[in-house]
Structures are given as structure tokens and as C-alpha cells.
Design a protein around this motif. Sequence first.
Motif, mmCIF file in Angstrom:
data_model
loop_
_atom_site.group_PDB
_atom_site.id
_atom_site.type_symbol
_atom_site.label_atom_id
_atom_site.label_comp_id
_atom_site.label_asym_id
_atom_site.label_seq_id
_atom_site.Cartn_x
_atom_site.Cartn_y
_atom_site.Cartn_z
ATOM 1 N N ASN A 117 71.621 23.013 -6.792
ATOM 2 C CA ASN A 117 72.482 23.841 -5.588
ATOM 3 C C ASN A 117 73.914 24.315 -5.986
ATOM 4 O OD1 ASN A 117 70.341 23.537 -4.277
ATOM 5 N ND2 ASN A 117 70.946 21.596 -2.786
ATOM 6 N N VAL A 118 74.213 24.143 -7.165
ATOM 7 C CA VAL A 118 75.659 24.546 -7.640
ATOM 8 C C VAL A 118 75.808 26.171 -7.906
ATOM 9 C CG1 VAL A 118 77.139 24.500 -9.804
ATOM 10 C CG2 VAL A 118 76.134 22.354 -9.012
ATOM 11 N N THR A 119 76.932 26.639 -7.108
ATOM 12 C CA THR A 119 76.781 28.272 -7.024
ATOM 13 C C THR A 119 78.082 28.856 -7.708
ATOM 14 O OG1 THR A 119 77.902 28.083 -4.912
ATOM 15 C CG2 THR A 119 75.436 28.130 -4.882
ATOM 16 N N GLN A 120 79.109 27.937 -8.059
ATOM 17 C CA GLN A 120 80.129 28.631 -8.534
ATOM 18 C C GLN A 120 80.514 28.371 -10.163
ATOM 19 O OE1 GLN A 120 83.788 27.673 -6.006
ATOM 20 N NE2 GLN A 120 82.166 26.360 -4.756
ATOM 21 N N PHE A 121 79.594 27.626 -10.734
ATOM 22 C CA PHE A 121 79.679 27.538 -12.172
ATOM 23 C C PHE A 121 78.649 27.498 -12.965
ATOM 24 C CE2 PHE A 121 82.983 24.845 -9.545
ATOM 25 C CZ PHE A 121 84.228 25.206 -10.221
ATOM 26 N N LYS A 122 78.752 27.694 -14.298
ATOM 27 C CA LYS A 122 77.646 27.799 -15.095
ATOM 28 C C LYS A 122 77.886 27.105 -16.363
ATOM 29 C CE LYS A 122 79.245 32.180 -17.154
ATOM 30 N NZ LYS A 122 80.537 32.147 -16.486
ATOM 31 N N GLU A 123 76.917 26.816 -17.124
ATOM 32 C CA GLU A 123 77.108 26.175 -18.345
ATOM 33 C C GLU A 123 77.898 26.989 -19.293
ATOM 34 O OE1 GLU A 123 73.484 25.215 -20.405
ATOM 35 O OE2 GLU A 123 72.368 24.542 -18.429
ATOM 36 N N GLY A 124 78.886 26.280 -20.110
ATOM 37 C CA GLY A 124 79.844 26.902 -20.915
ATOM 38 C C GLY A 124 81.224 26.921 -19.921
ATOM 39 N N ASP A 125 81.233 27.104 -18.784
ATOM 40 C CA ASP A 125 82.581 27.119 -18.270
ATOM 41 C C ASP A 125 83.348 26.073 -18.602
ATOM 42 O OD1 ASP A 125 81.798 29.656 -16.737
ATOM 43 O OD2 ASP A 125 81.317 28.387 -14.975
ATOM 44 N N ALA A 126 84.900 26.501 -18.922
ATOM 45 C CA ALA A 126 85.727 25.452 -19.044
ATOM 46 C C ALA A 126 86.261 25.111 -17.687
ATOM 47 C CB ALA A 126 86.991 25.956 -19.859
ATOM 48 N N VAL A 127 86.484 23.852 -17.596
ATOM 49 C CA VAL A 127 86.892 23.449 -16.164
ATOM 50 C C VAL A 127 87.681 22.105 -15.923
ATOM 51 C CG1 VAL A 127 84.692 24.350 -15.109
ATOM 52 C CG2 VAL A 127 85.004 22.093 -15.997
ATOM 53 N N TYR A 128 88.370 21.844 -15.214
ATOM 54 C CA TYR A 128 89.157 20.616 -14.767
ATOM 55 C C TYR A 128 89.116 20.207 -13.263
ATOM 56 C CZ TYR A 128 93.403 23.059 -12.532
ATOM 57 O OH TYR A 128 94.171 23.860 -11.997
ATOM 58 N N ALA A 129 89.206 18.979 -13.239
ATOM 59 C CA ALA A 129 88.963 18.250 -11.751
ATOM 60 C C ALA A 129 89.801 17.063 -11.832
ATOM 61 C CB ALA A 129 87.416 18.208 -11.572
ATOM 62 N N MET A 130 89.714 16.456 -10.395
ATOM 63 C CA MET A 130 90.103 15.295 -9.955
ATOM 64 C C MET A 130 88.648 14.635 -9.378
ATOM 65 S SD MET A 130 92.655 13.463 -7.231
ATOM 66 C CE MET A 130 92.289 11.784 -6.872
ATOM 67 N N ALA A 131 88.523 13.371 -9.949
ATOM 68 C CA ALA A 131 87.214 12.752 -9.461
ATOM 69 C C ALA A 131 87.608 11.919 -8.052
ATOM 70 C CB ALA A 131 86.733 11.849 -10.586
ATOM 71 N N PRO A 132 86.525 11.895 -7.180
ATOM 72 C CA PRO A 132 86.860 11.135 -6.150
ATOM 73 C C PRO A 132 87.056 9.716 -6.243
ATOM 74 C CG PRO A 132 84.630 11.594 -6.069
ATOM 75 C CD PRO A 132 85.279 12.408 -7.322
ATOM 76 N N PHE A 133 87.374 8.889 -5.245
ATOM 77 C CA PHE A 133 87.626 7.519 -5.495
ATOM 78 C C PHE A 133 86.080 6.761 -5.265
ATOM 79 C CE2 PHE A 133 91.863 8.677 -4.218
ATOM 80 C CZ PHE A 133 92.645 7.724 -5.128
ATOM 81 N N SER A 134 85.171 7.649 -5.088
ATOM 82 C CA SER A 134 83.992 6.865 -4.876
ATOM 83 C C SER A 134 83.033 7.045 -6.244
ATOM 84 C CB SER A 134 83.051 7.582 -3.902
ATOM 85 O OG SER A 134 82.879 8.829 -4.245
ATOM 86 N N SER A 135 83.678 7.872 -7.166
ATOM 87 C CA SER A 135 82.915 8.164 -8.210
ATOM 88 C C SER A 135 83.630 8.169 -9.788
ATOM 89 C CB SER A 135 81.945 8.983 -8.131
ATOM 90 O OG SER A 135 82.081 10.216 -7.872
ATOM 91 N N PHE A 136 85.098 7.509 -9.532
ATOM 92 C CA PHE A 136 86.028 7.858 -10.729
ATOM 93 C C PHE A 136 85.150 7.299 -11.974
ATOM 94 C CE2 PHE A 136 87.071 4.141 -8.457
ATOM 95 C CZ PHE A 136 87.073 3.155 -9.314
ATOM 96 N N GLY A 137 85.763 7.655 -13.287
ATOM 97 C CA GLY A 137 85.059 7.453 -14.445
ATOM 98 C C GLY A 137 85.405 8.424 -15.453
ATOM 99 N N THR A 138 86.443 9.047 -15.668
ATOM 100 C CA THR A 138 86.585 10.219 -16.778
ATOM 101 C C THR A 138 86.835 9.795 -17.990
ATOM 102 O OG1 THR A 138 88.857 10.467 -16.032
ATOM 103 C CG2 THR A 138 87.011 11.639 -14.733
#
Length: 356
Positions: A117-138
Amino acid sequence: MAVPSTLRAYGCEQRSEPAQLTQKEAKAASVPSTFRAYQYEKFGSPDCELRLRESVPTSRLEATQLRIKVHSAALNPADQKIMQDFGLAITGRQPSAEAPFGMGFDVAGTVVETGDNVTQFKEGDAVYAMAPFSSFGTFAEYVAIEEQFVALKPENVTFEEAASVPYTALTSYQALFEHASLKEGERVLILGGSTATGSVAVQLARAMGAFVIATAIGCQDYLLVESLGANQVIDVSRQKWANVVDAHSVDVMYDCGVERKAWNYDAQAALKKDSGRYVTINPMMQPRAAKFGAKCIGEIMVHPSAEQLRELSSFIESGALKPVVDSVYSFERLLPALEKLKTKKARGKVVLRAAY
């Protein structure tokens, strides 16, 4: 490090453990069936409890998740605070051998797999993010994260620089604009302008048209904060900021974790009567009642937001916000990187590089 009532609304609800991929499924998805990641099975000191696991099973993606091959991940004080002090209060659960905790919130890397159901990204995209407190582990070679927390990496910064942005930049963005409602033309005093959160706050406040006063400690910190665009820098190793700032002249005061007792002592005399606002990332113990009508917003906790990351990206791409990286450590040297962060002498972010 208080837990606000809105924590659950920001993605901090507990989740069941995801199903593991078979080797066939992992191969089909062009990701390995296992990867390396830092984990711990008990709360405690990283020296004692943190382990680099060589064969962590790759989990099956949920429909709204991306799998990111991690290039870089940045360190934050919250990483160790959760492991040593506030983990149960923040997460509502205990790590165990069956369900160990990872470490790390900030990540920059490349999308290698997307959920159905992902609509905004595709394989190969360079991205960044902050993981939520429910599933950190970067602090890992791969991380699965919800699409709602991810943004495209600004093209004019490196992966290391991008990884240094999310947690601290979101913290300062939310402190200044979401909580304190800083407006163009107002005067803001940033306590700790050379800290990771402070260096971002100085630049964001300037970009939004505020008059920025910031504190620093020593010549090198002074020069850094000045270079970031502060209108006035106060070296608190030579003089108290309370003796420099005019009485009731500040609209917003933002403590970046350097003065726990500022509100109870000097802040109220510097903030404007009735309209001044005080915000901090420090826990506040027994805050005193306002003497002159200024508002004590108090301690805030950051929440992940792709929408706000996209806005921060526009500041980065315009040159108004420049990531400040103190040092970069190889993936195997997380413990020395954590020690560097603990010294509180880093100017900017400490970054872990997972891919070369």
C-alpha cells in the motif's frame, strides 16, 4: 523525560512481533534473509548490554512500510536514556531474548522494498526519517519503517548530513513553532546554541524572520553559533546571559537541555510579561508559578512527521538550514560514538555509517 498523553497518537502503541521472511521470500525481495543490527535484551549500560548481532532475521514488511538499506544513522541522547533510564516509561514494555530492543531513531538510506500500500516511494529512492518510539532501531544494516514517517532526502546533502537532521530538527521545529508559536519579528533566546538541537533552532528561527539570541560556551562554540546566523551570541563562560538580556524583552525562550533550572530563576525576568513563552527539552522538576504572566509550556517530546521533514527539506535545499555534523564513526564503533556523545562536547551530531 515525561511521557505526554498524546504519545499513543504519535505511533507509540505496542505492536505484535512481525512475521519473519523465509529465505525464498527475502531473495525475491532482493534483501538478505538476515542482517546486522545493534540490540539489547535488558535495560542497562550499553557497555554491558548492547550487542552487535550478526544474523538478525529479516521481517516481512507490513503493507504501509518501506524497507531501507541504511547508509547512516545519527546518535541522540534519547538512545541511551531509553536503554538506561526511561525505557519502560517510554515504550511500556521490557526487552527480552525473544523480543530484543534495537537502538537509534535517525536514519538515511535507500529504499530497497515497499509494502503493497506504499504510494509515495519506490525502490532506489534516497530517503531519511525519524523512527517512531514504537519501533526504533536504526543502528542496523536494514530498517522497516512506516511510510508516514519518511521523506525524500534533500539532494544537496550527503547521507551522513541527512541522517543528522530528523530527531533534532523535528524537536526544534516543534518546540519553536508547534508549541511556542514563534512568529516573524519576535525575539527568541536559545539556551545552548551550539548543541545539536540548538544549532538547528538558531537557523530555523532566523529563516522564519525572528531576532535570535543564543548562548554558547567558549570561543569555538561562539564562532559556530555566530556562523549559523544568530543576531547576538552570549558566551556564558564569561558572563551570565541574564546580565546581558534586557528585562522582559524576549518573546520565546527555548532551553536545549543546558539549563534545567532556567524557568525557576532567570527566565521569567527575561520573558515578556503576559505574552512570553518558555519551552524546554529538559524534565522540569517543580516549576514555579509564573511571576509576570509568561507561559511555561514546559518539556516537550518530539514526534516523527514526514510532513514536517518535507518542510525541513525545503529549508535545507534553499540553504537556510545546514546540517552540522561533529564526527562520523564506522558501524562497528558504536560504543566509542556513544562515549563521544556522553562528553557533551560534540558540536553538532555524531553519526554512525552503516554502508560504504
